[in-house]
Design a protein around this motif. Sequence first.
Motif, PDB file in Angstrom:
ATOM      1  N   PHE A 169      21.066   5.183 -13.195  1.00  0.00           N
ATOM      2  CA  PHE A 169      22.556   5.772 -12.158  1.00  0.00           C
ATOM      3  C   PHE A 169      21.408   4.525 -10.839  1.00  0.00           C
ATOM      4  CE2 PHE A 169      20.833   7.560  -8.321  1.00  0.00           C
ATOM      5  CZ  PHE A 169      22.335   8.778  -7.687  1.00  0.00           C
ATOM      6  N   GLY A 170      19.567   3.709 -10.761  1.00  0.00           N
ATOM      7  CA  GLY A 170      19.132   3.224  -9.268  1.00  0.00           C
ATOM      8  C   GLY A 170      20.383   1.875  -9.567  1.00  0.00           C
ATOM      9  N   TYR A 227      14.796  -0.084 -25.731  1.00  0.00           N
ATOM     10  CA  TYR A 227      15.023  -2.152 -24.763  1.00  0.00           C
ATOM     11  C   TYR A 227      15.614  -2.018 -23.626  1.00  0.00           C
ATOM     12  CZ  TYR A 227      17.065  -6.206 -24.789  1.00  0.00           C
ATOM     13  OH  TYR A 227      17.759  -7.492 -24.350  1.00  0.00           O
ATOM     14  N   GLN A 228      15.914  -0.995 -22.995  1.00  0.00           N
ATOM     15  CA  GLN A 228      17.554  -0.864 -21.609  1.00  0.00           C
ATOM     16  C   GLN A 228      16.138  -0.741 -20.181  1.00  0.00           C
ATOM     17  OE1 GLN A 228      17.623   1.617 -19.295  1.00  0.00           O
ATOM     18  NE2 GLN A 228      18.507   0.206 -18.171  1.00  0.00           N
ATOM     19  N   VAL A 229      15.535   0.695 -20.691  1.00  0.00           N
ATOM     20  CA  VAL A 229      14.075   0.675 -20.403  1.00  0.00           C
ATOM     21  C   VAL A 229      12.909  -0.360 -19.603  1.00  0.00           C
ATOM     22  CG1 VAL A 229      12.272   2.606 -19.294  1.00  0.00           C
ATOM     23  CG2 VAL A 229      14.527   3.674 -20.293  1.00  0.00           C
ATOM     24  N   LEU A 236      11.580   3.987 -11.113  1.00  0.00           N
ATOM     25  CA  LEU A 236      10.974   5.390 -11.387  1.00  0.00           C
ATOM     26  C   LEU A 236      11.510   5.484 -12.805  1.00  0.00           C
ATOM     27  CD1 LEU A 236       9.595   8.156 -10.858  1.00  0.00           C
ATOM     28  CD2 LEU A 236      12.175   9.093 -10.135  1.00  0.00           C
ATOM     29  N   GLY A 237      12.965   4.875 -13.472  1.00  0.00           N
ATOM     30  CA  GLY A 237      13.242   5.412 -14.417  1.00  0.00           C
ATOM     31  C   GLY A 237      12.651   4.861 -15.612  1.00  0.00           C
ATOM     32  N   PHE A 238      12.258   3.198 -15.061  1.00  0.00           N
ATOM     33  CA  PHE A 238      11.492   2.855 -15.834  1.00  0.00           C
ATOM     34  C   PHE A 238       9.977   3.664 -16.246  1.00  0.00           C
ATOM     35  CE2 PHE A 238       7.847  -0.245 -16.397  1.00  0.00           C
ATOM     36  CZ  PHE A 238       7.973  -0.807 -17.165  1.00  0.00           C
ATOM     37  N   ALA A 239       9.066   4.005 -14.893  1.00  0.00           N
ATOM     38  CA  ALA A 239       8.178   4.388 -15.578  1.00  0.00           C
ATOM     39  C   ALA A 239       7.943   5.415 -16.460  1.00  0.00           C
ATOM     40  CB  ALA A 239       7.416   4.750 -13.596  1.00  0.00           C
ATOM     41  N   ILE A 290      16.426   6.623 -19.480  1.00  0.00           N
ATOM     42  CA  ILE A 290      17.255   5.452 -18.861  1.00  0.00           C
ATOM     43  C   ILE A 290      18.031   6.174 -17.890  1.00  0.00           C
ATOM     44  CG2 ILE A 290      19.062   5.329 -20.499  1.00  0.00           C
ATOM     45  CD1 ILE A 290      17.378   5.671 -22.701  1.00  0.00           C
ATOM     46  N   LEU A 291      18.385   6.933 -18.001  1.00  0.00           N
ATOM     47  CA  LEU A 291      19.660   7.308 -16.936  1.00  0.00           C
ATOM     48  C   LEU A 291      19.044   7.021 -15.402  1.00  0.00           C
ATOM     49  CD1 LEU A 291      20.846  11.543 -18.143  1.00  0.00           C
ATOM     50  CD2 LEU A 291      21.679   8.841 -18.594  1.00  0.00           C
TER      51      LEU A 291
END
Length: 283
Positions: free
Chosen positions: A267-268, A79-81, A115-118, A262-263
């Motif tokens: 971080f972003g 969900y967070q992503v 990038l984290g989302f992708a 997720i990280l």
Amino acid sequence: MSGSDFPYPLFVTWYQLVVALGLLLAWAHLGKTNPMFSIIPPYECDVEVAKRVAPLTFVYVMMLALNNLCLKYVEVTFYQVARSLSINFTILFTYLILGKTTSQSALIACGIVFLGFAIGSYGEINFSWAGVIYGVGSSAFVALYGIYVQKTLPAVDNNQWKLLHYNTTLAILFLFPVVFMSGEFTEIINTSMDVMYSFNFWVLMTITGVTGFGINIAMFLQVKYTSALTNTICGTAKACVQTILAAMIFQNKISGLNALGILLALFGSGYYGWVRYQERMSK
């Protein structure tokens, strides 16, 4: 809602709003005789004011509905992503609506979030396109919500409690036909009446409504006394805690790529908050 006996996110959202309005009315009534509750003014509904609040309510209803629809289709750990693009949308809408530009460092932070989302989406074990689409849509409306709260507060004399009265009342009216047209009412009557007769079910539903009421008040106060950006960053921090608790409570499996996504998203988001803090301190 995912895999449960009551997978009806729009009805759940509508009931949460009904509970919130009930709490507002009860609190305002108690305030007439008890000074401790006098912080919330008596209920009012002026048509002209309601028209000015209506755009905010539309954003609010879409934010809640898409948020719960996202939860229906994805694991809580993902969900967070799925909703990690709130900061990206905040920058976009701040430029399009308010005409404010963003520094290169902040844009780099948003690139890390994307990038984290992708990566997180690619690495999700139980990937759902519907969940991702709803999550991205919810992120967009979360960003718009913070902006529109600030734009709408002058319509109610900068009184967040009055705005909460109007926003909650209009949201109930706006969402009811959506729930009806979605077919959820018909499905509930045909397949879930046994659940509706359960006392524990309504206790749980009411608890979620009370919790949502508390979160909404916190968001109003946060946006009023800080900014839409702070609201977005705190939402990311909340999602971080939510992801950890979900992994502990629901034992959702997280792949290596999903964990990396997720990280990176967190971080972003943190880097973006630090950049904006530095920019404010330098002024």
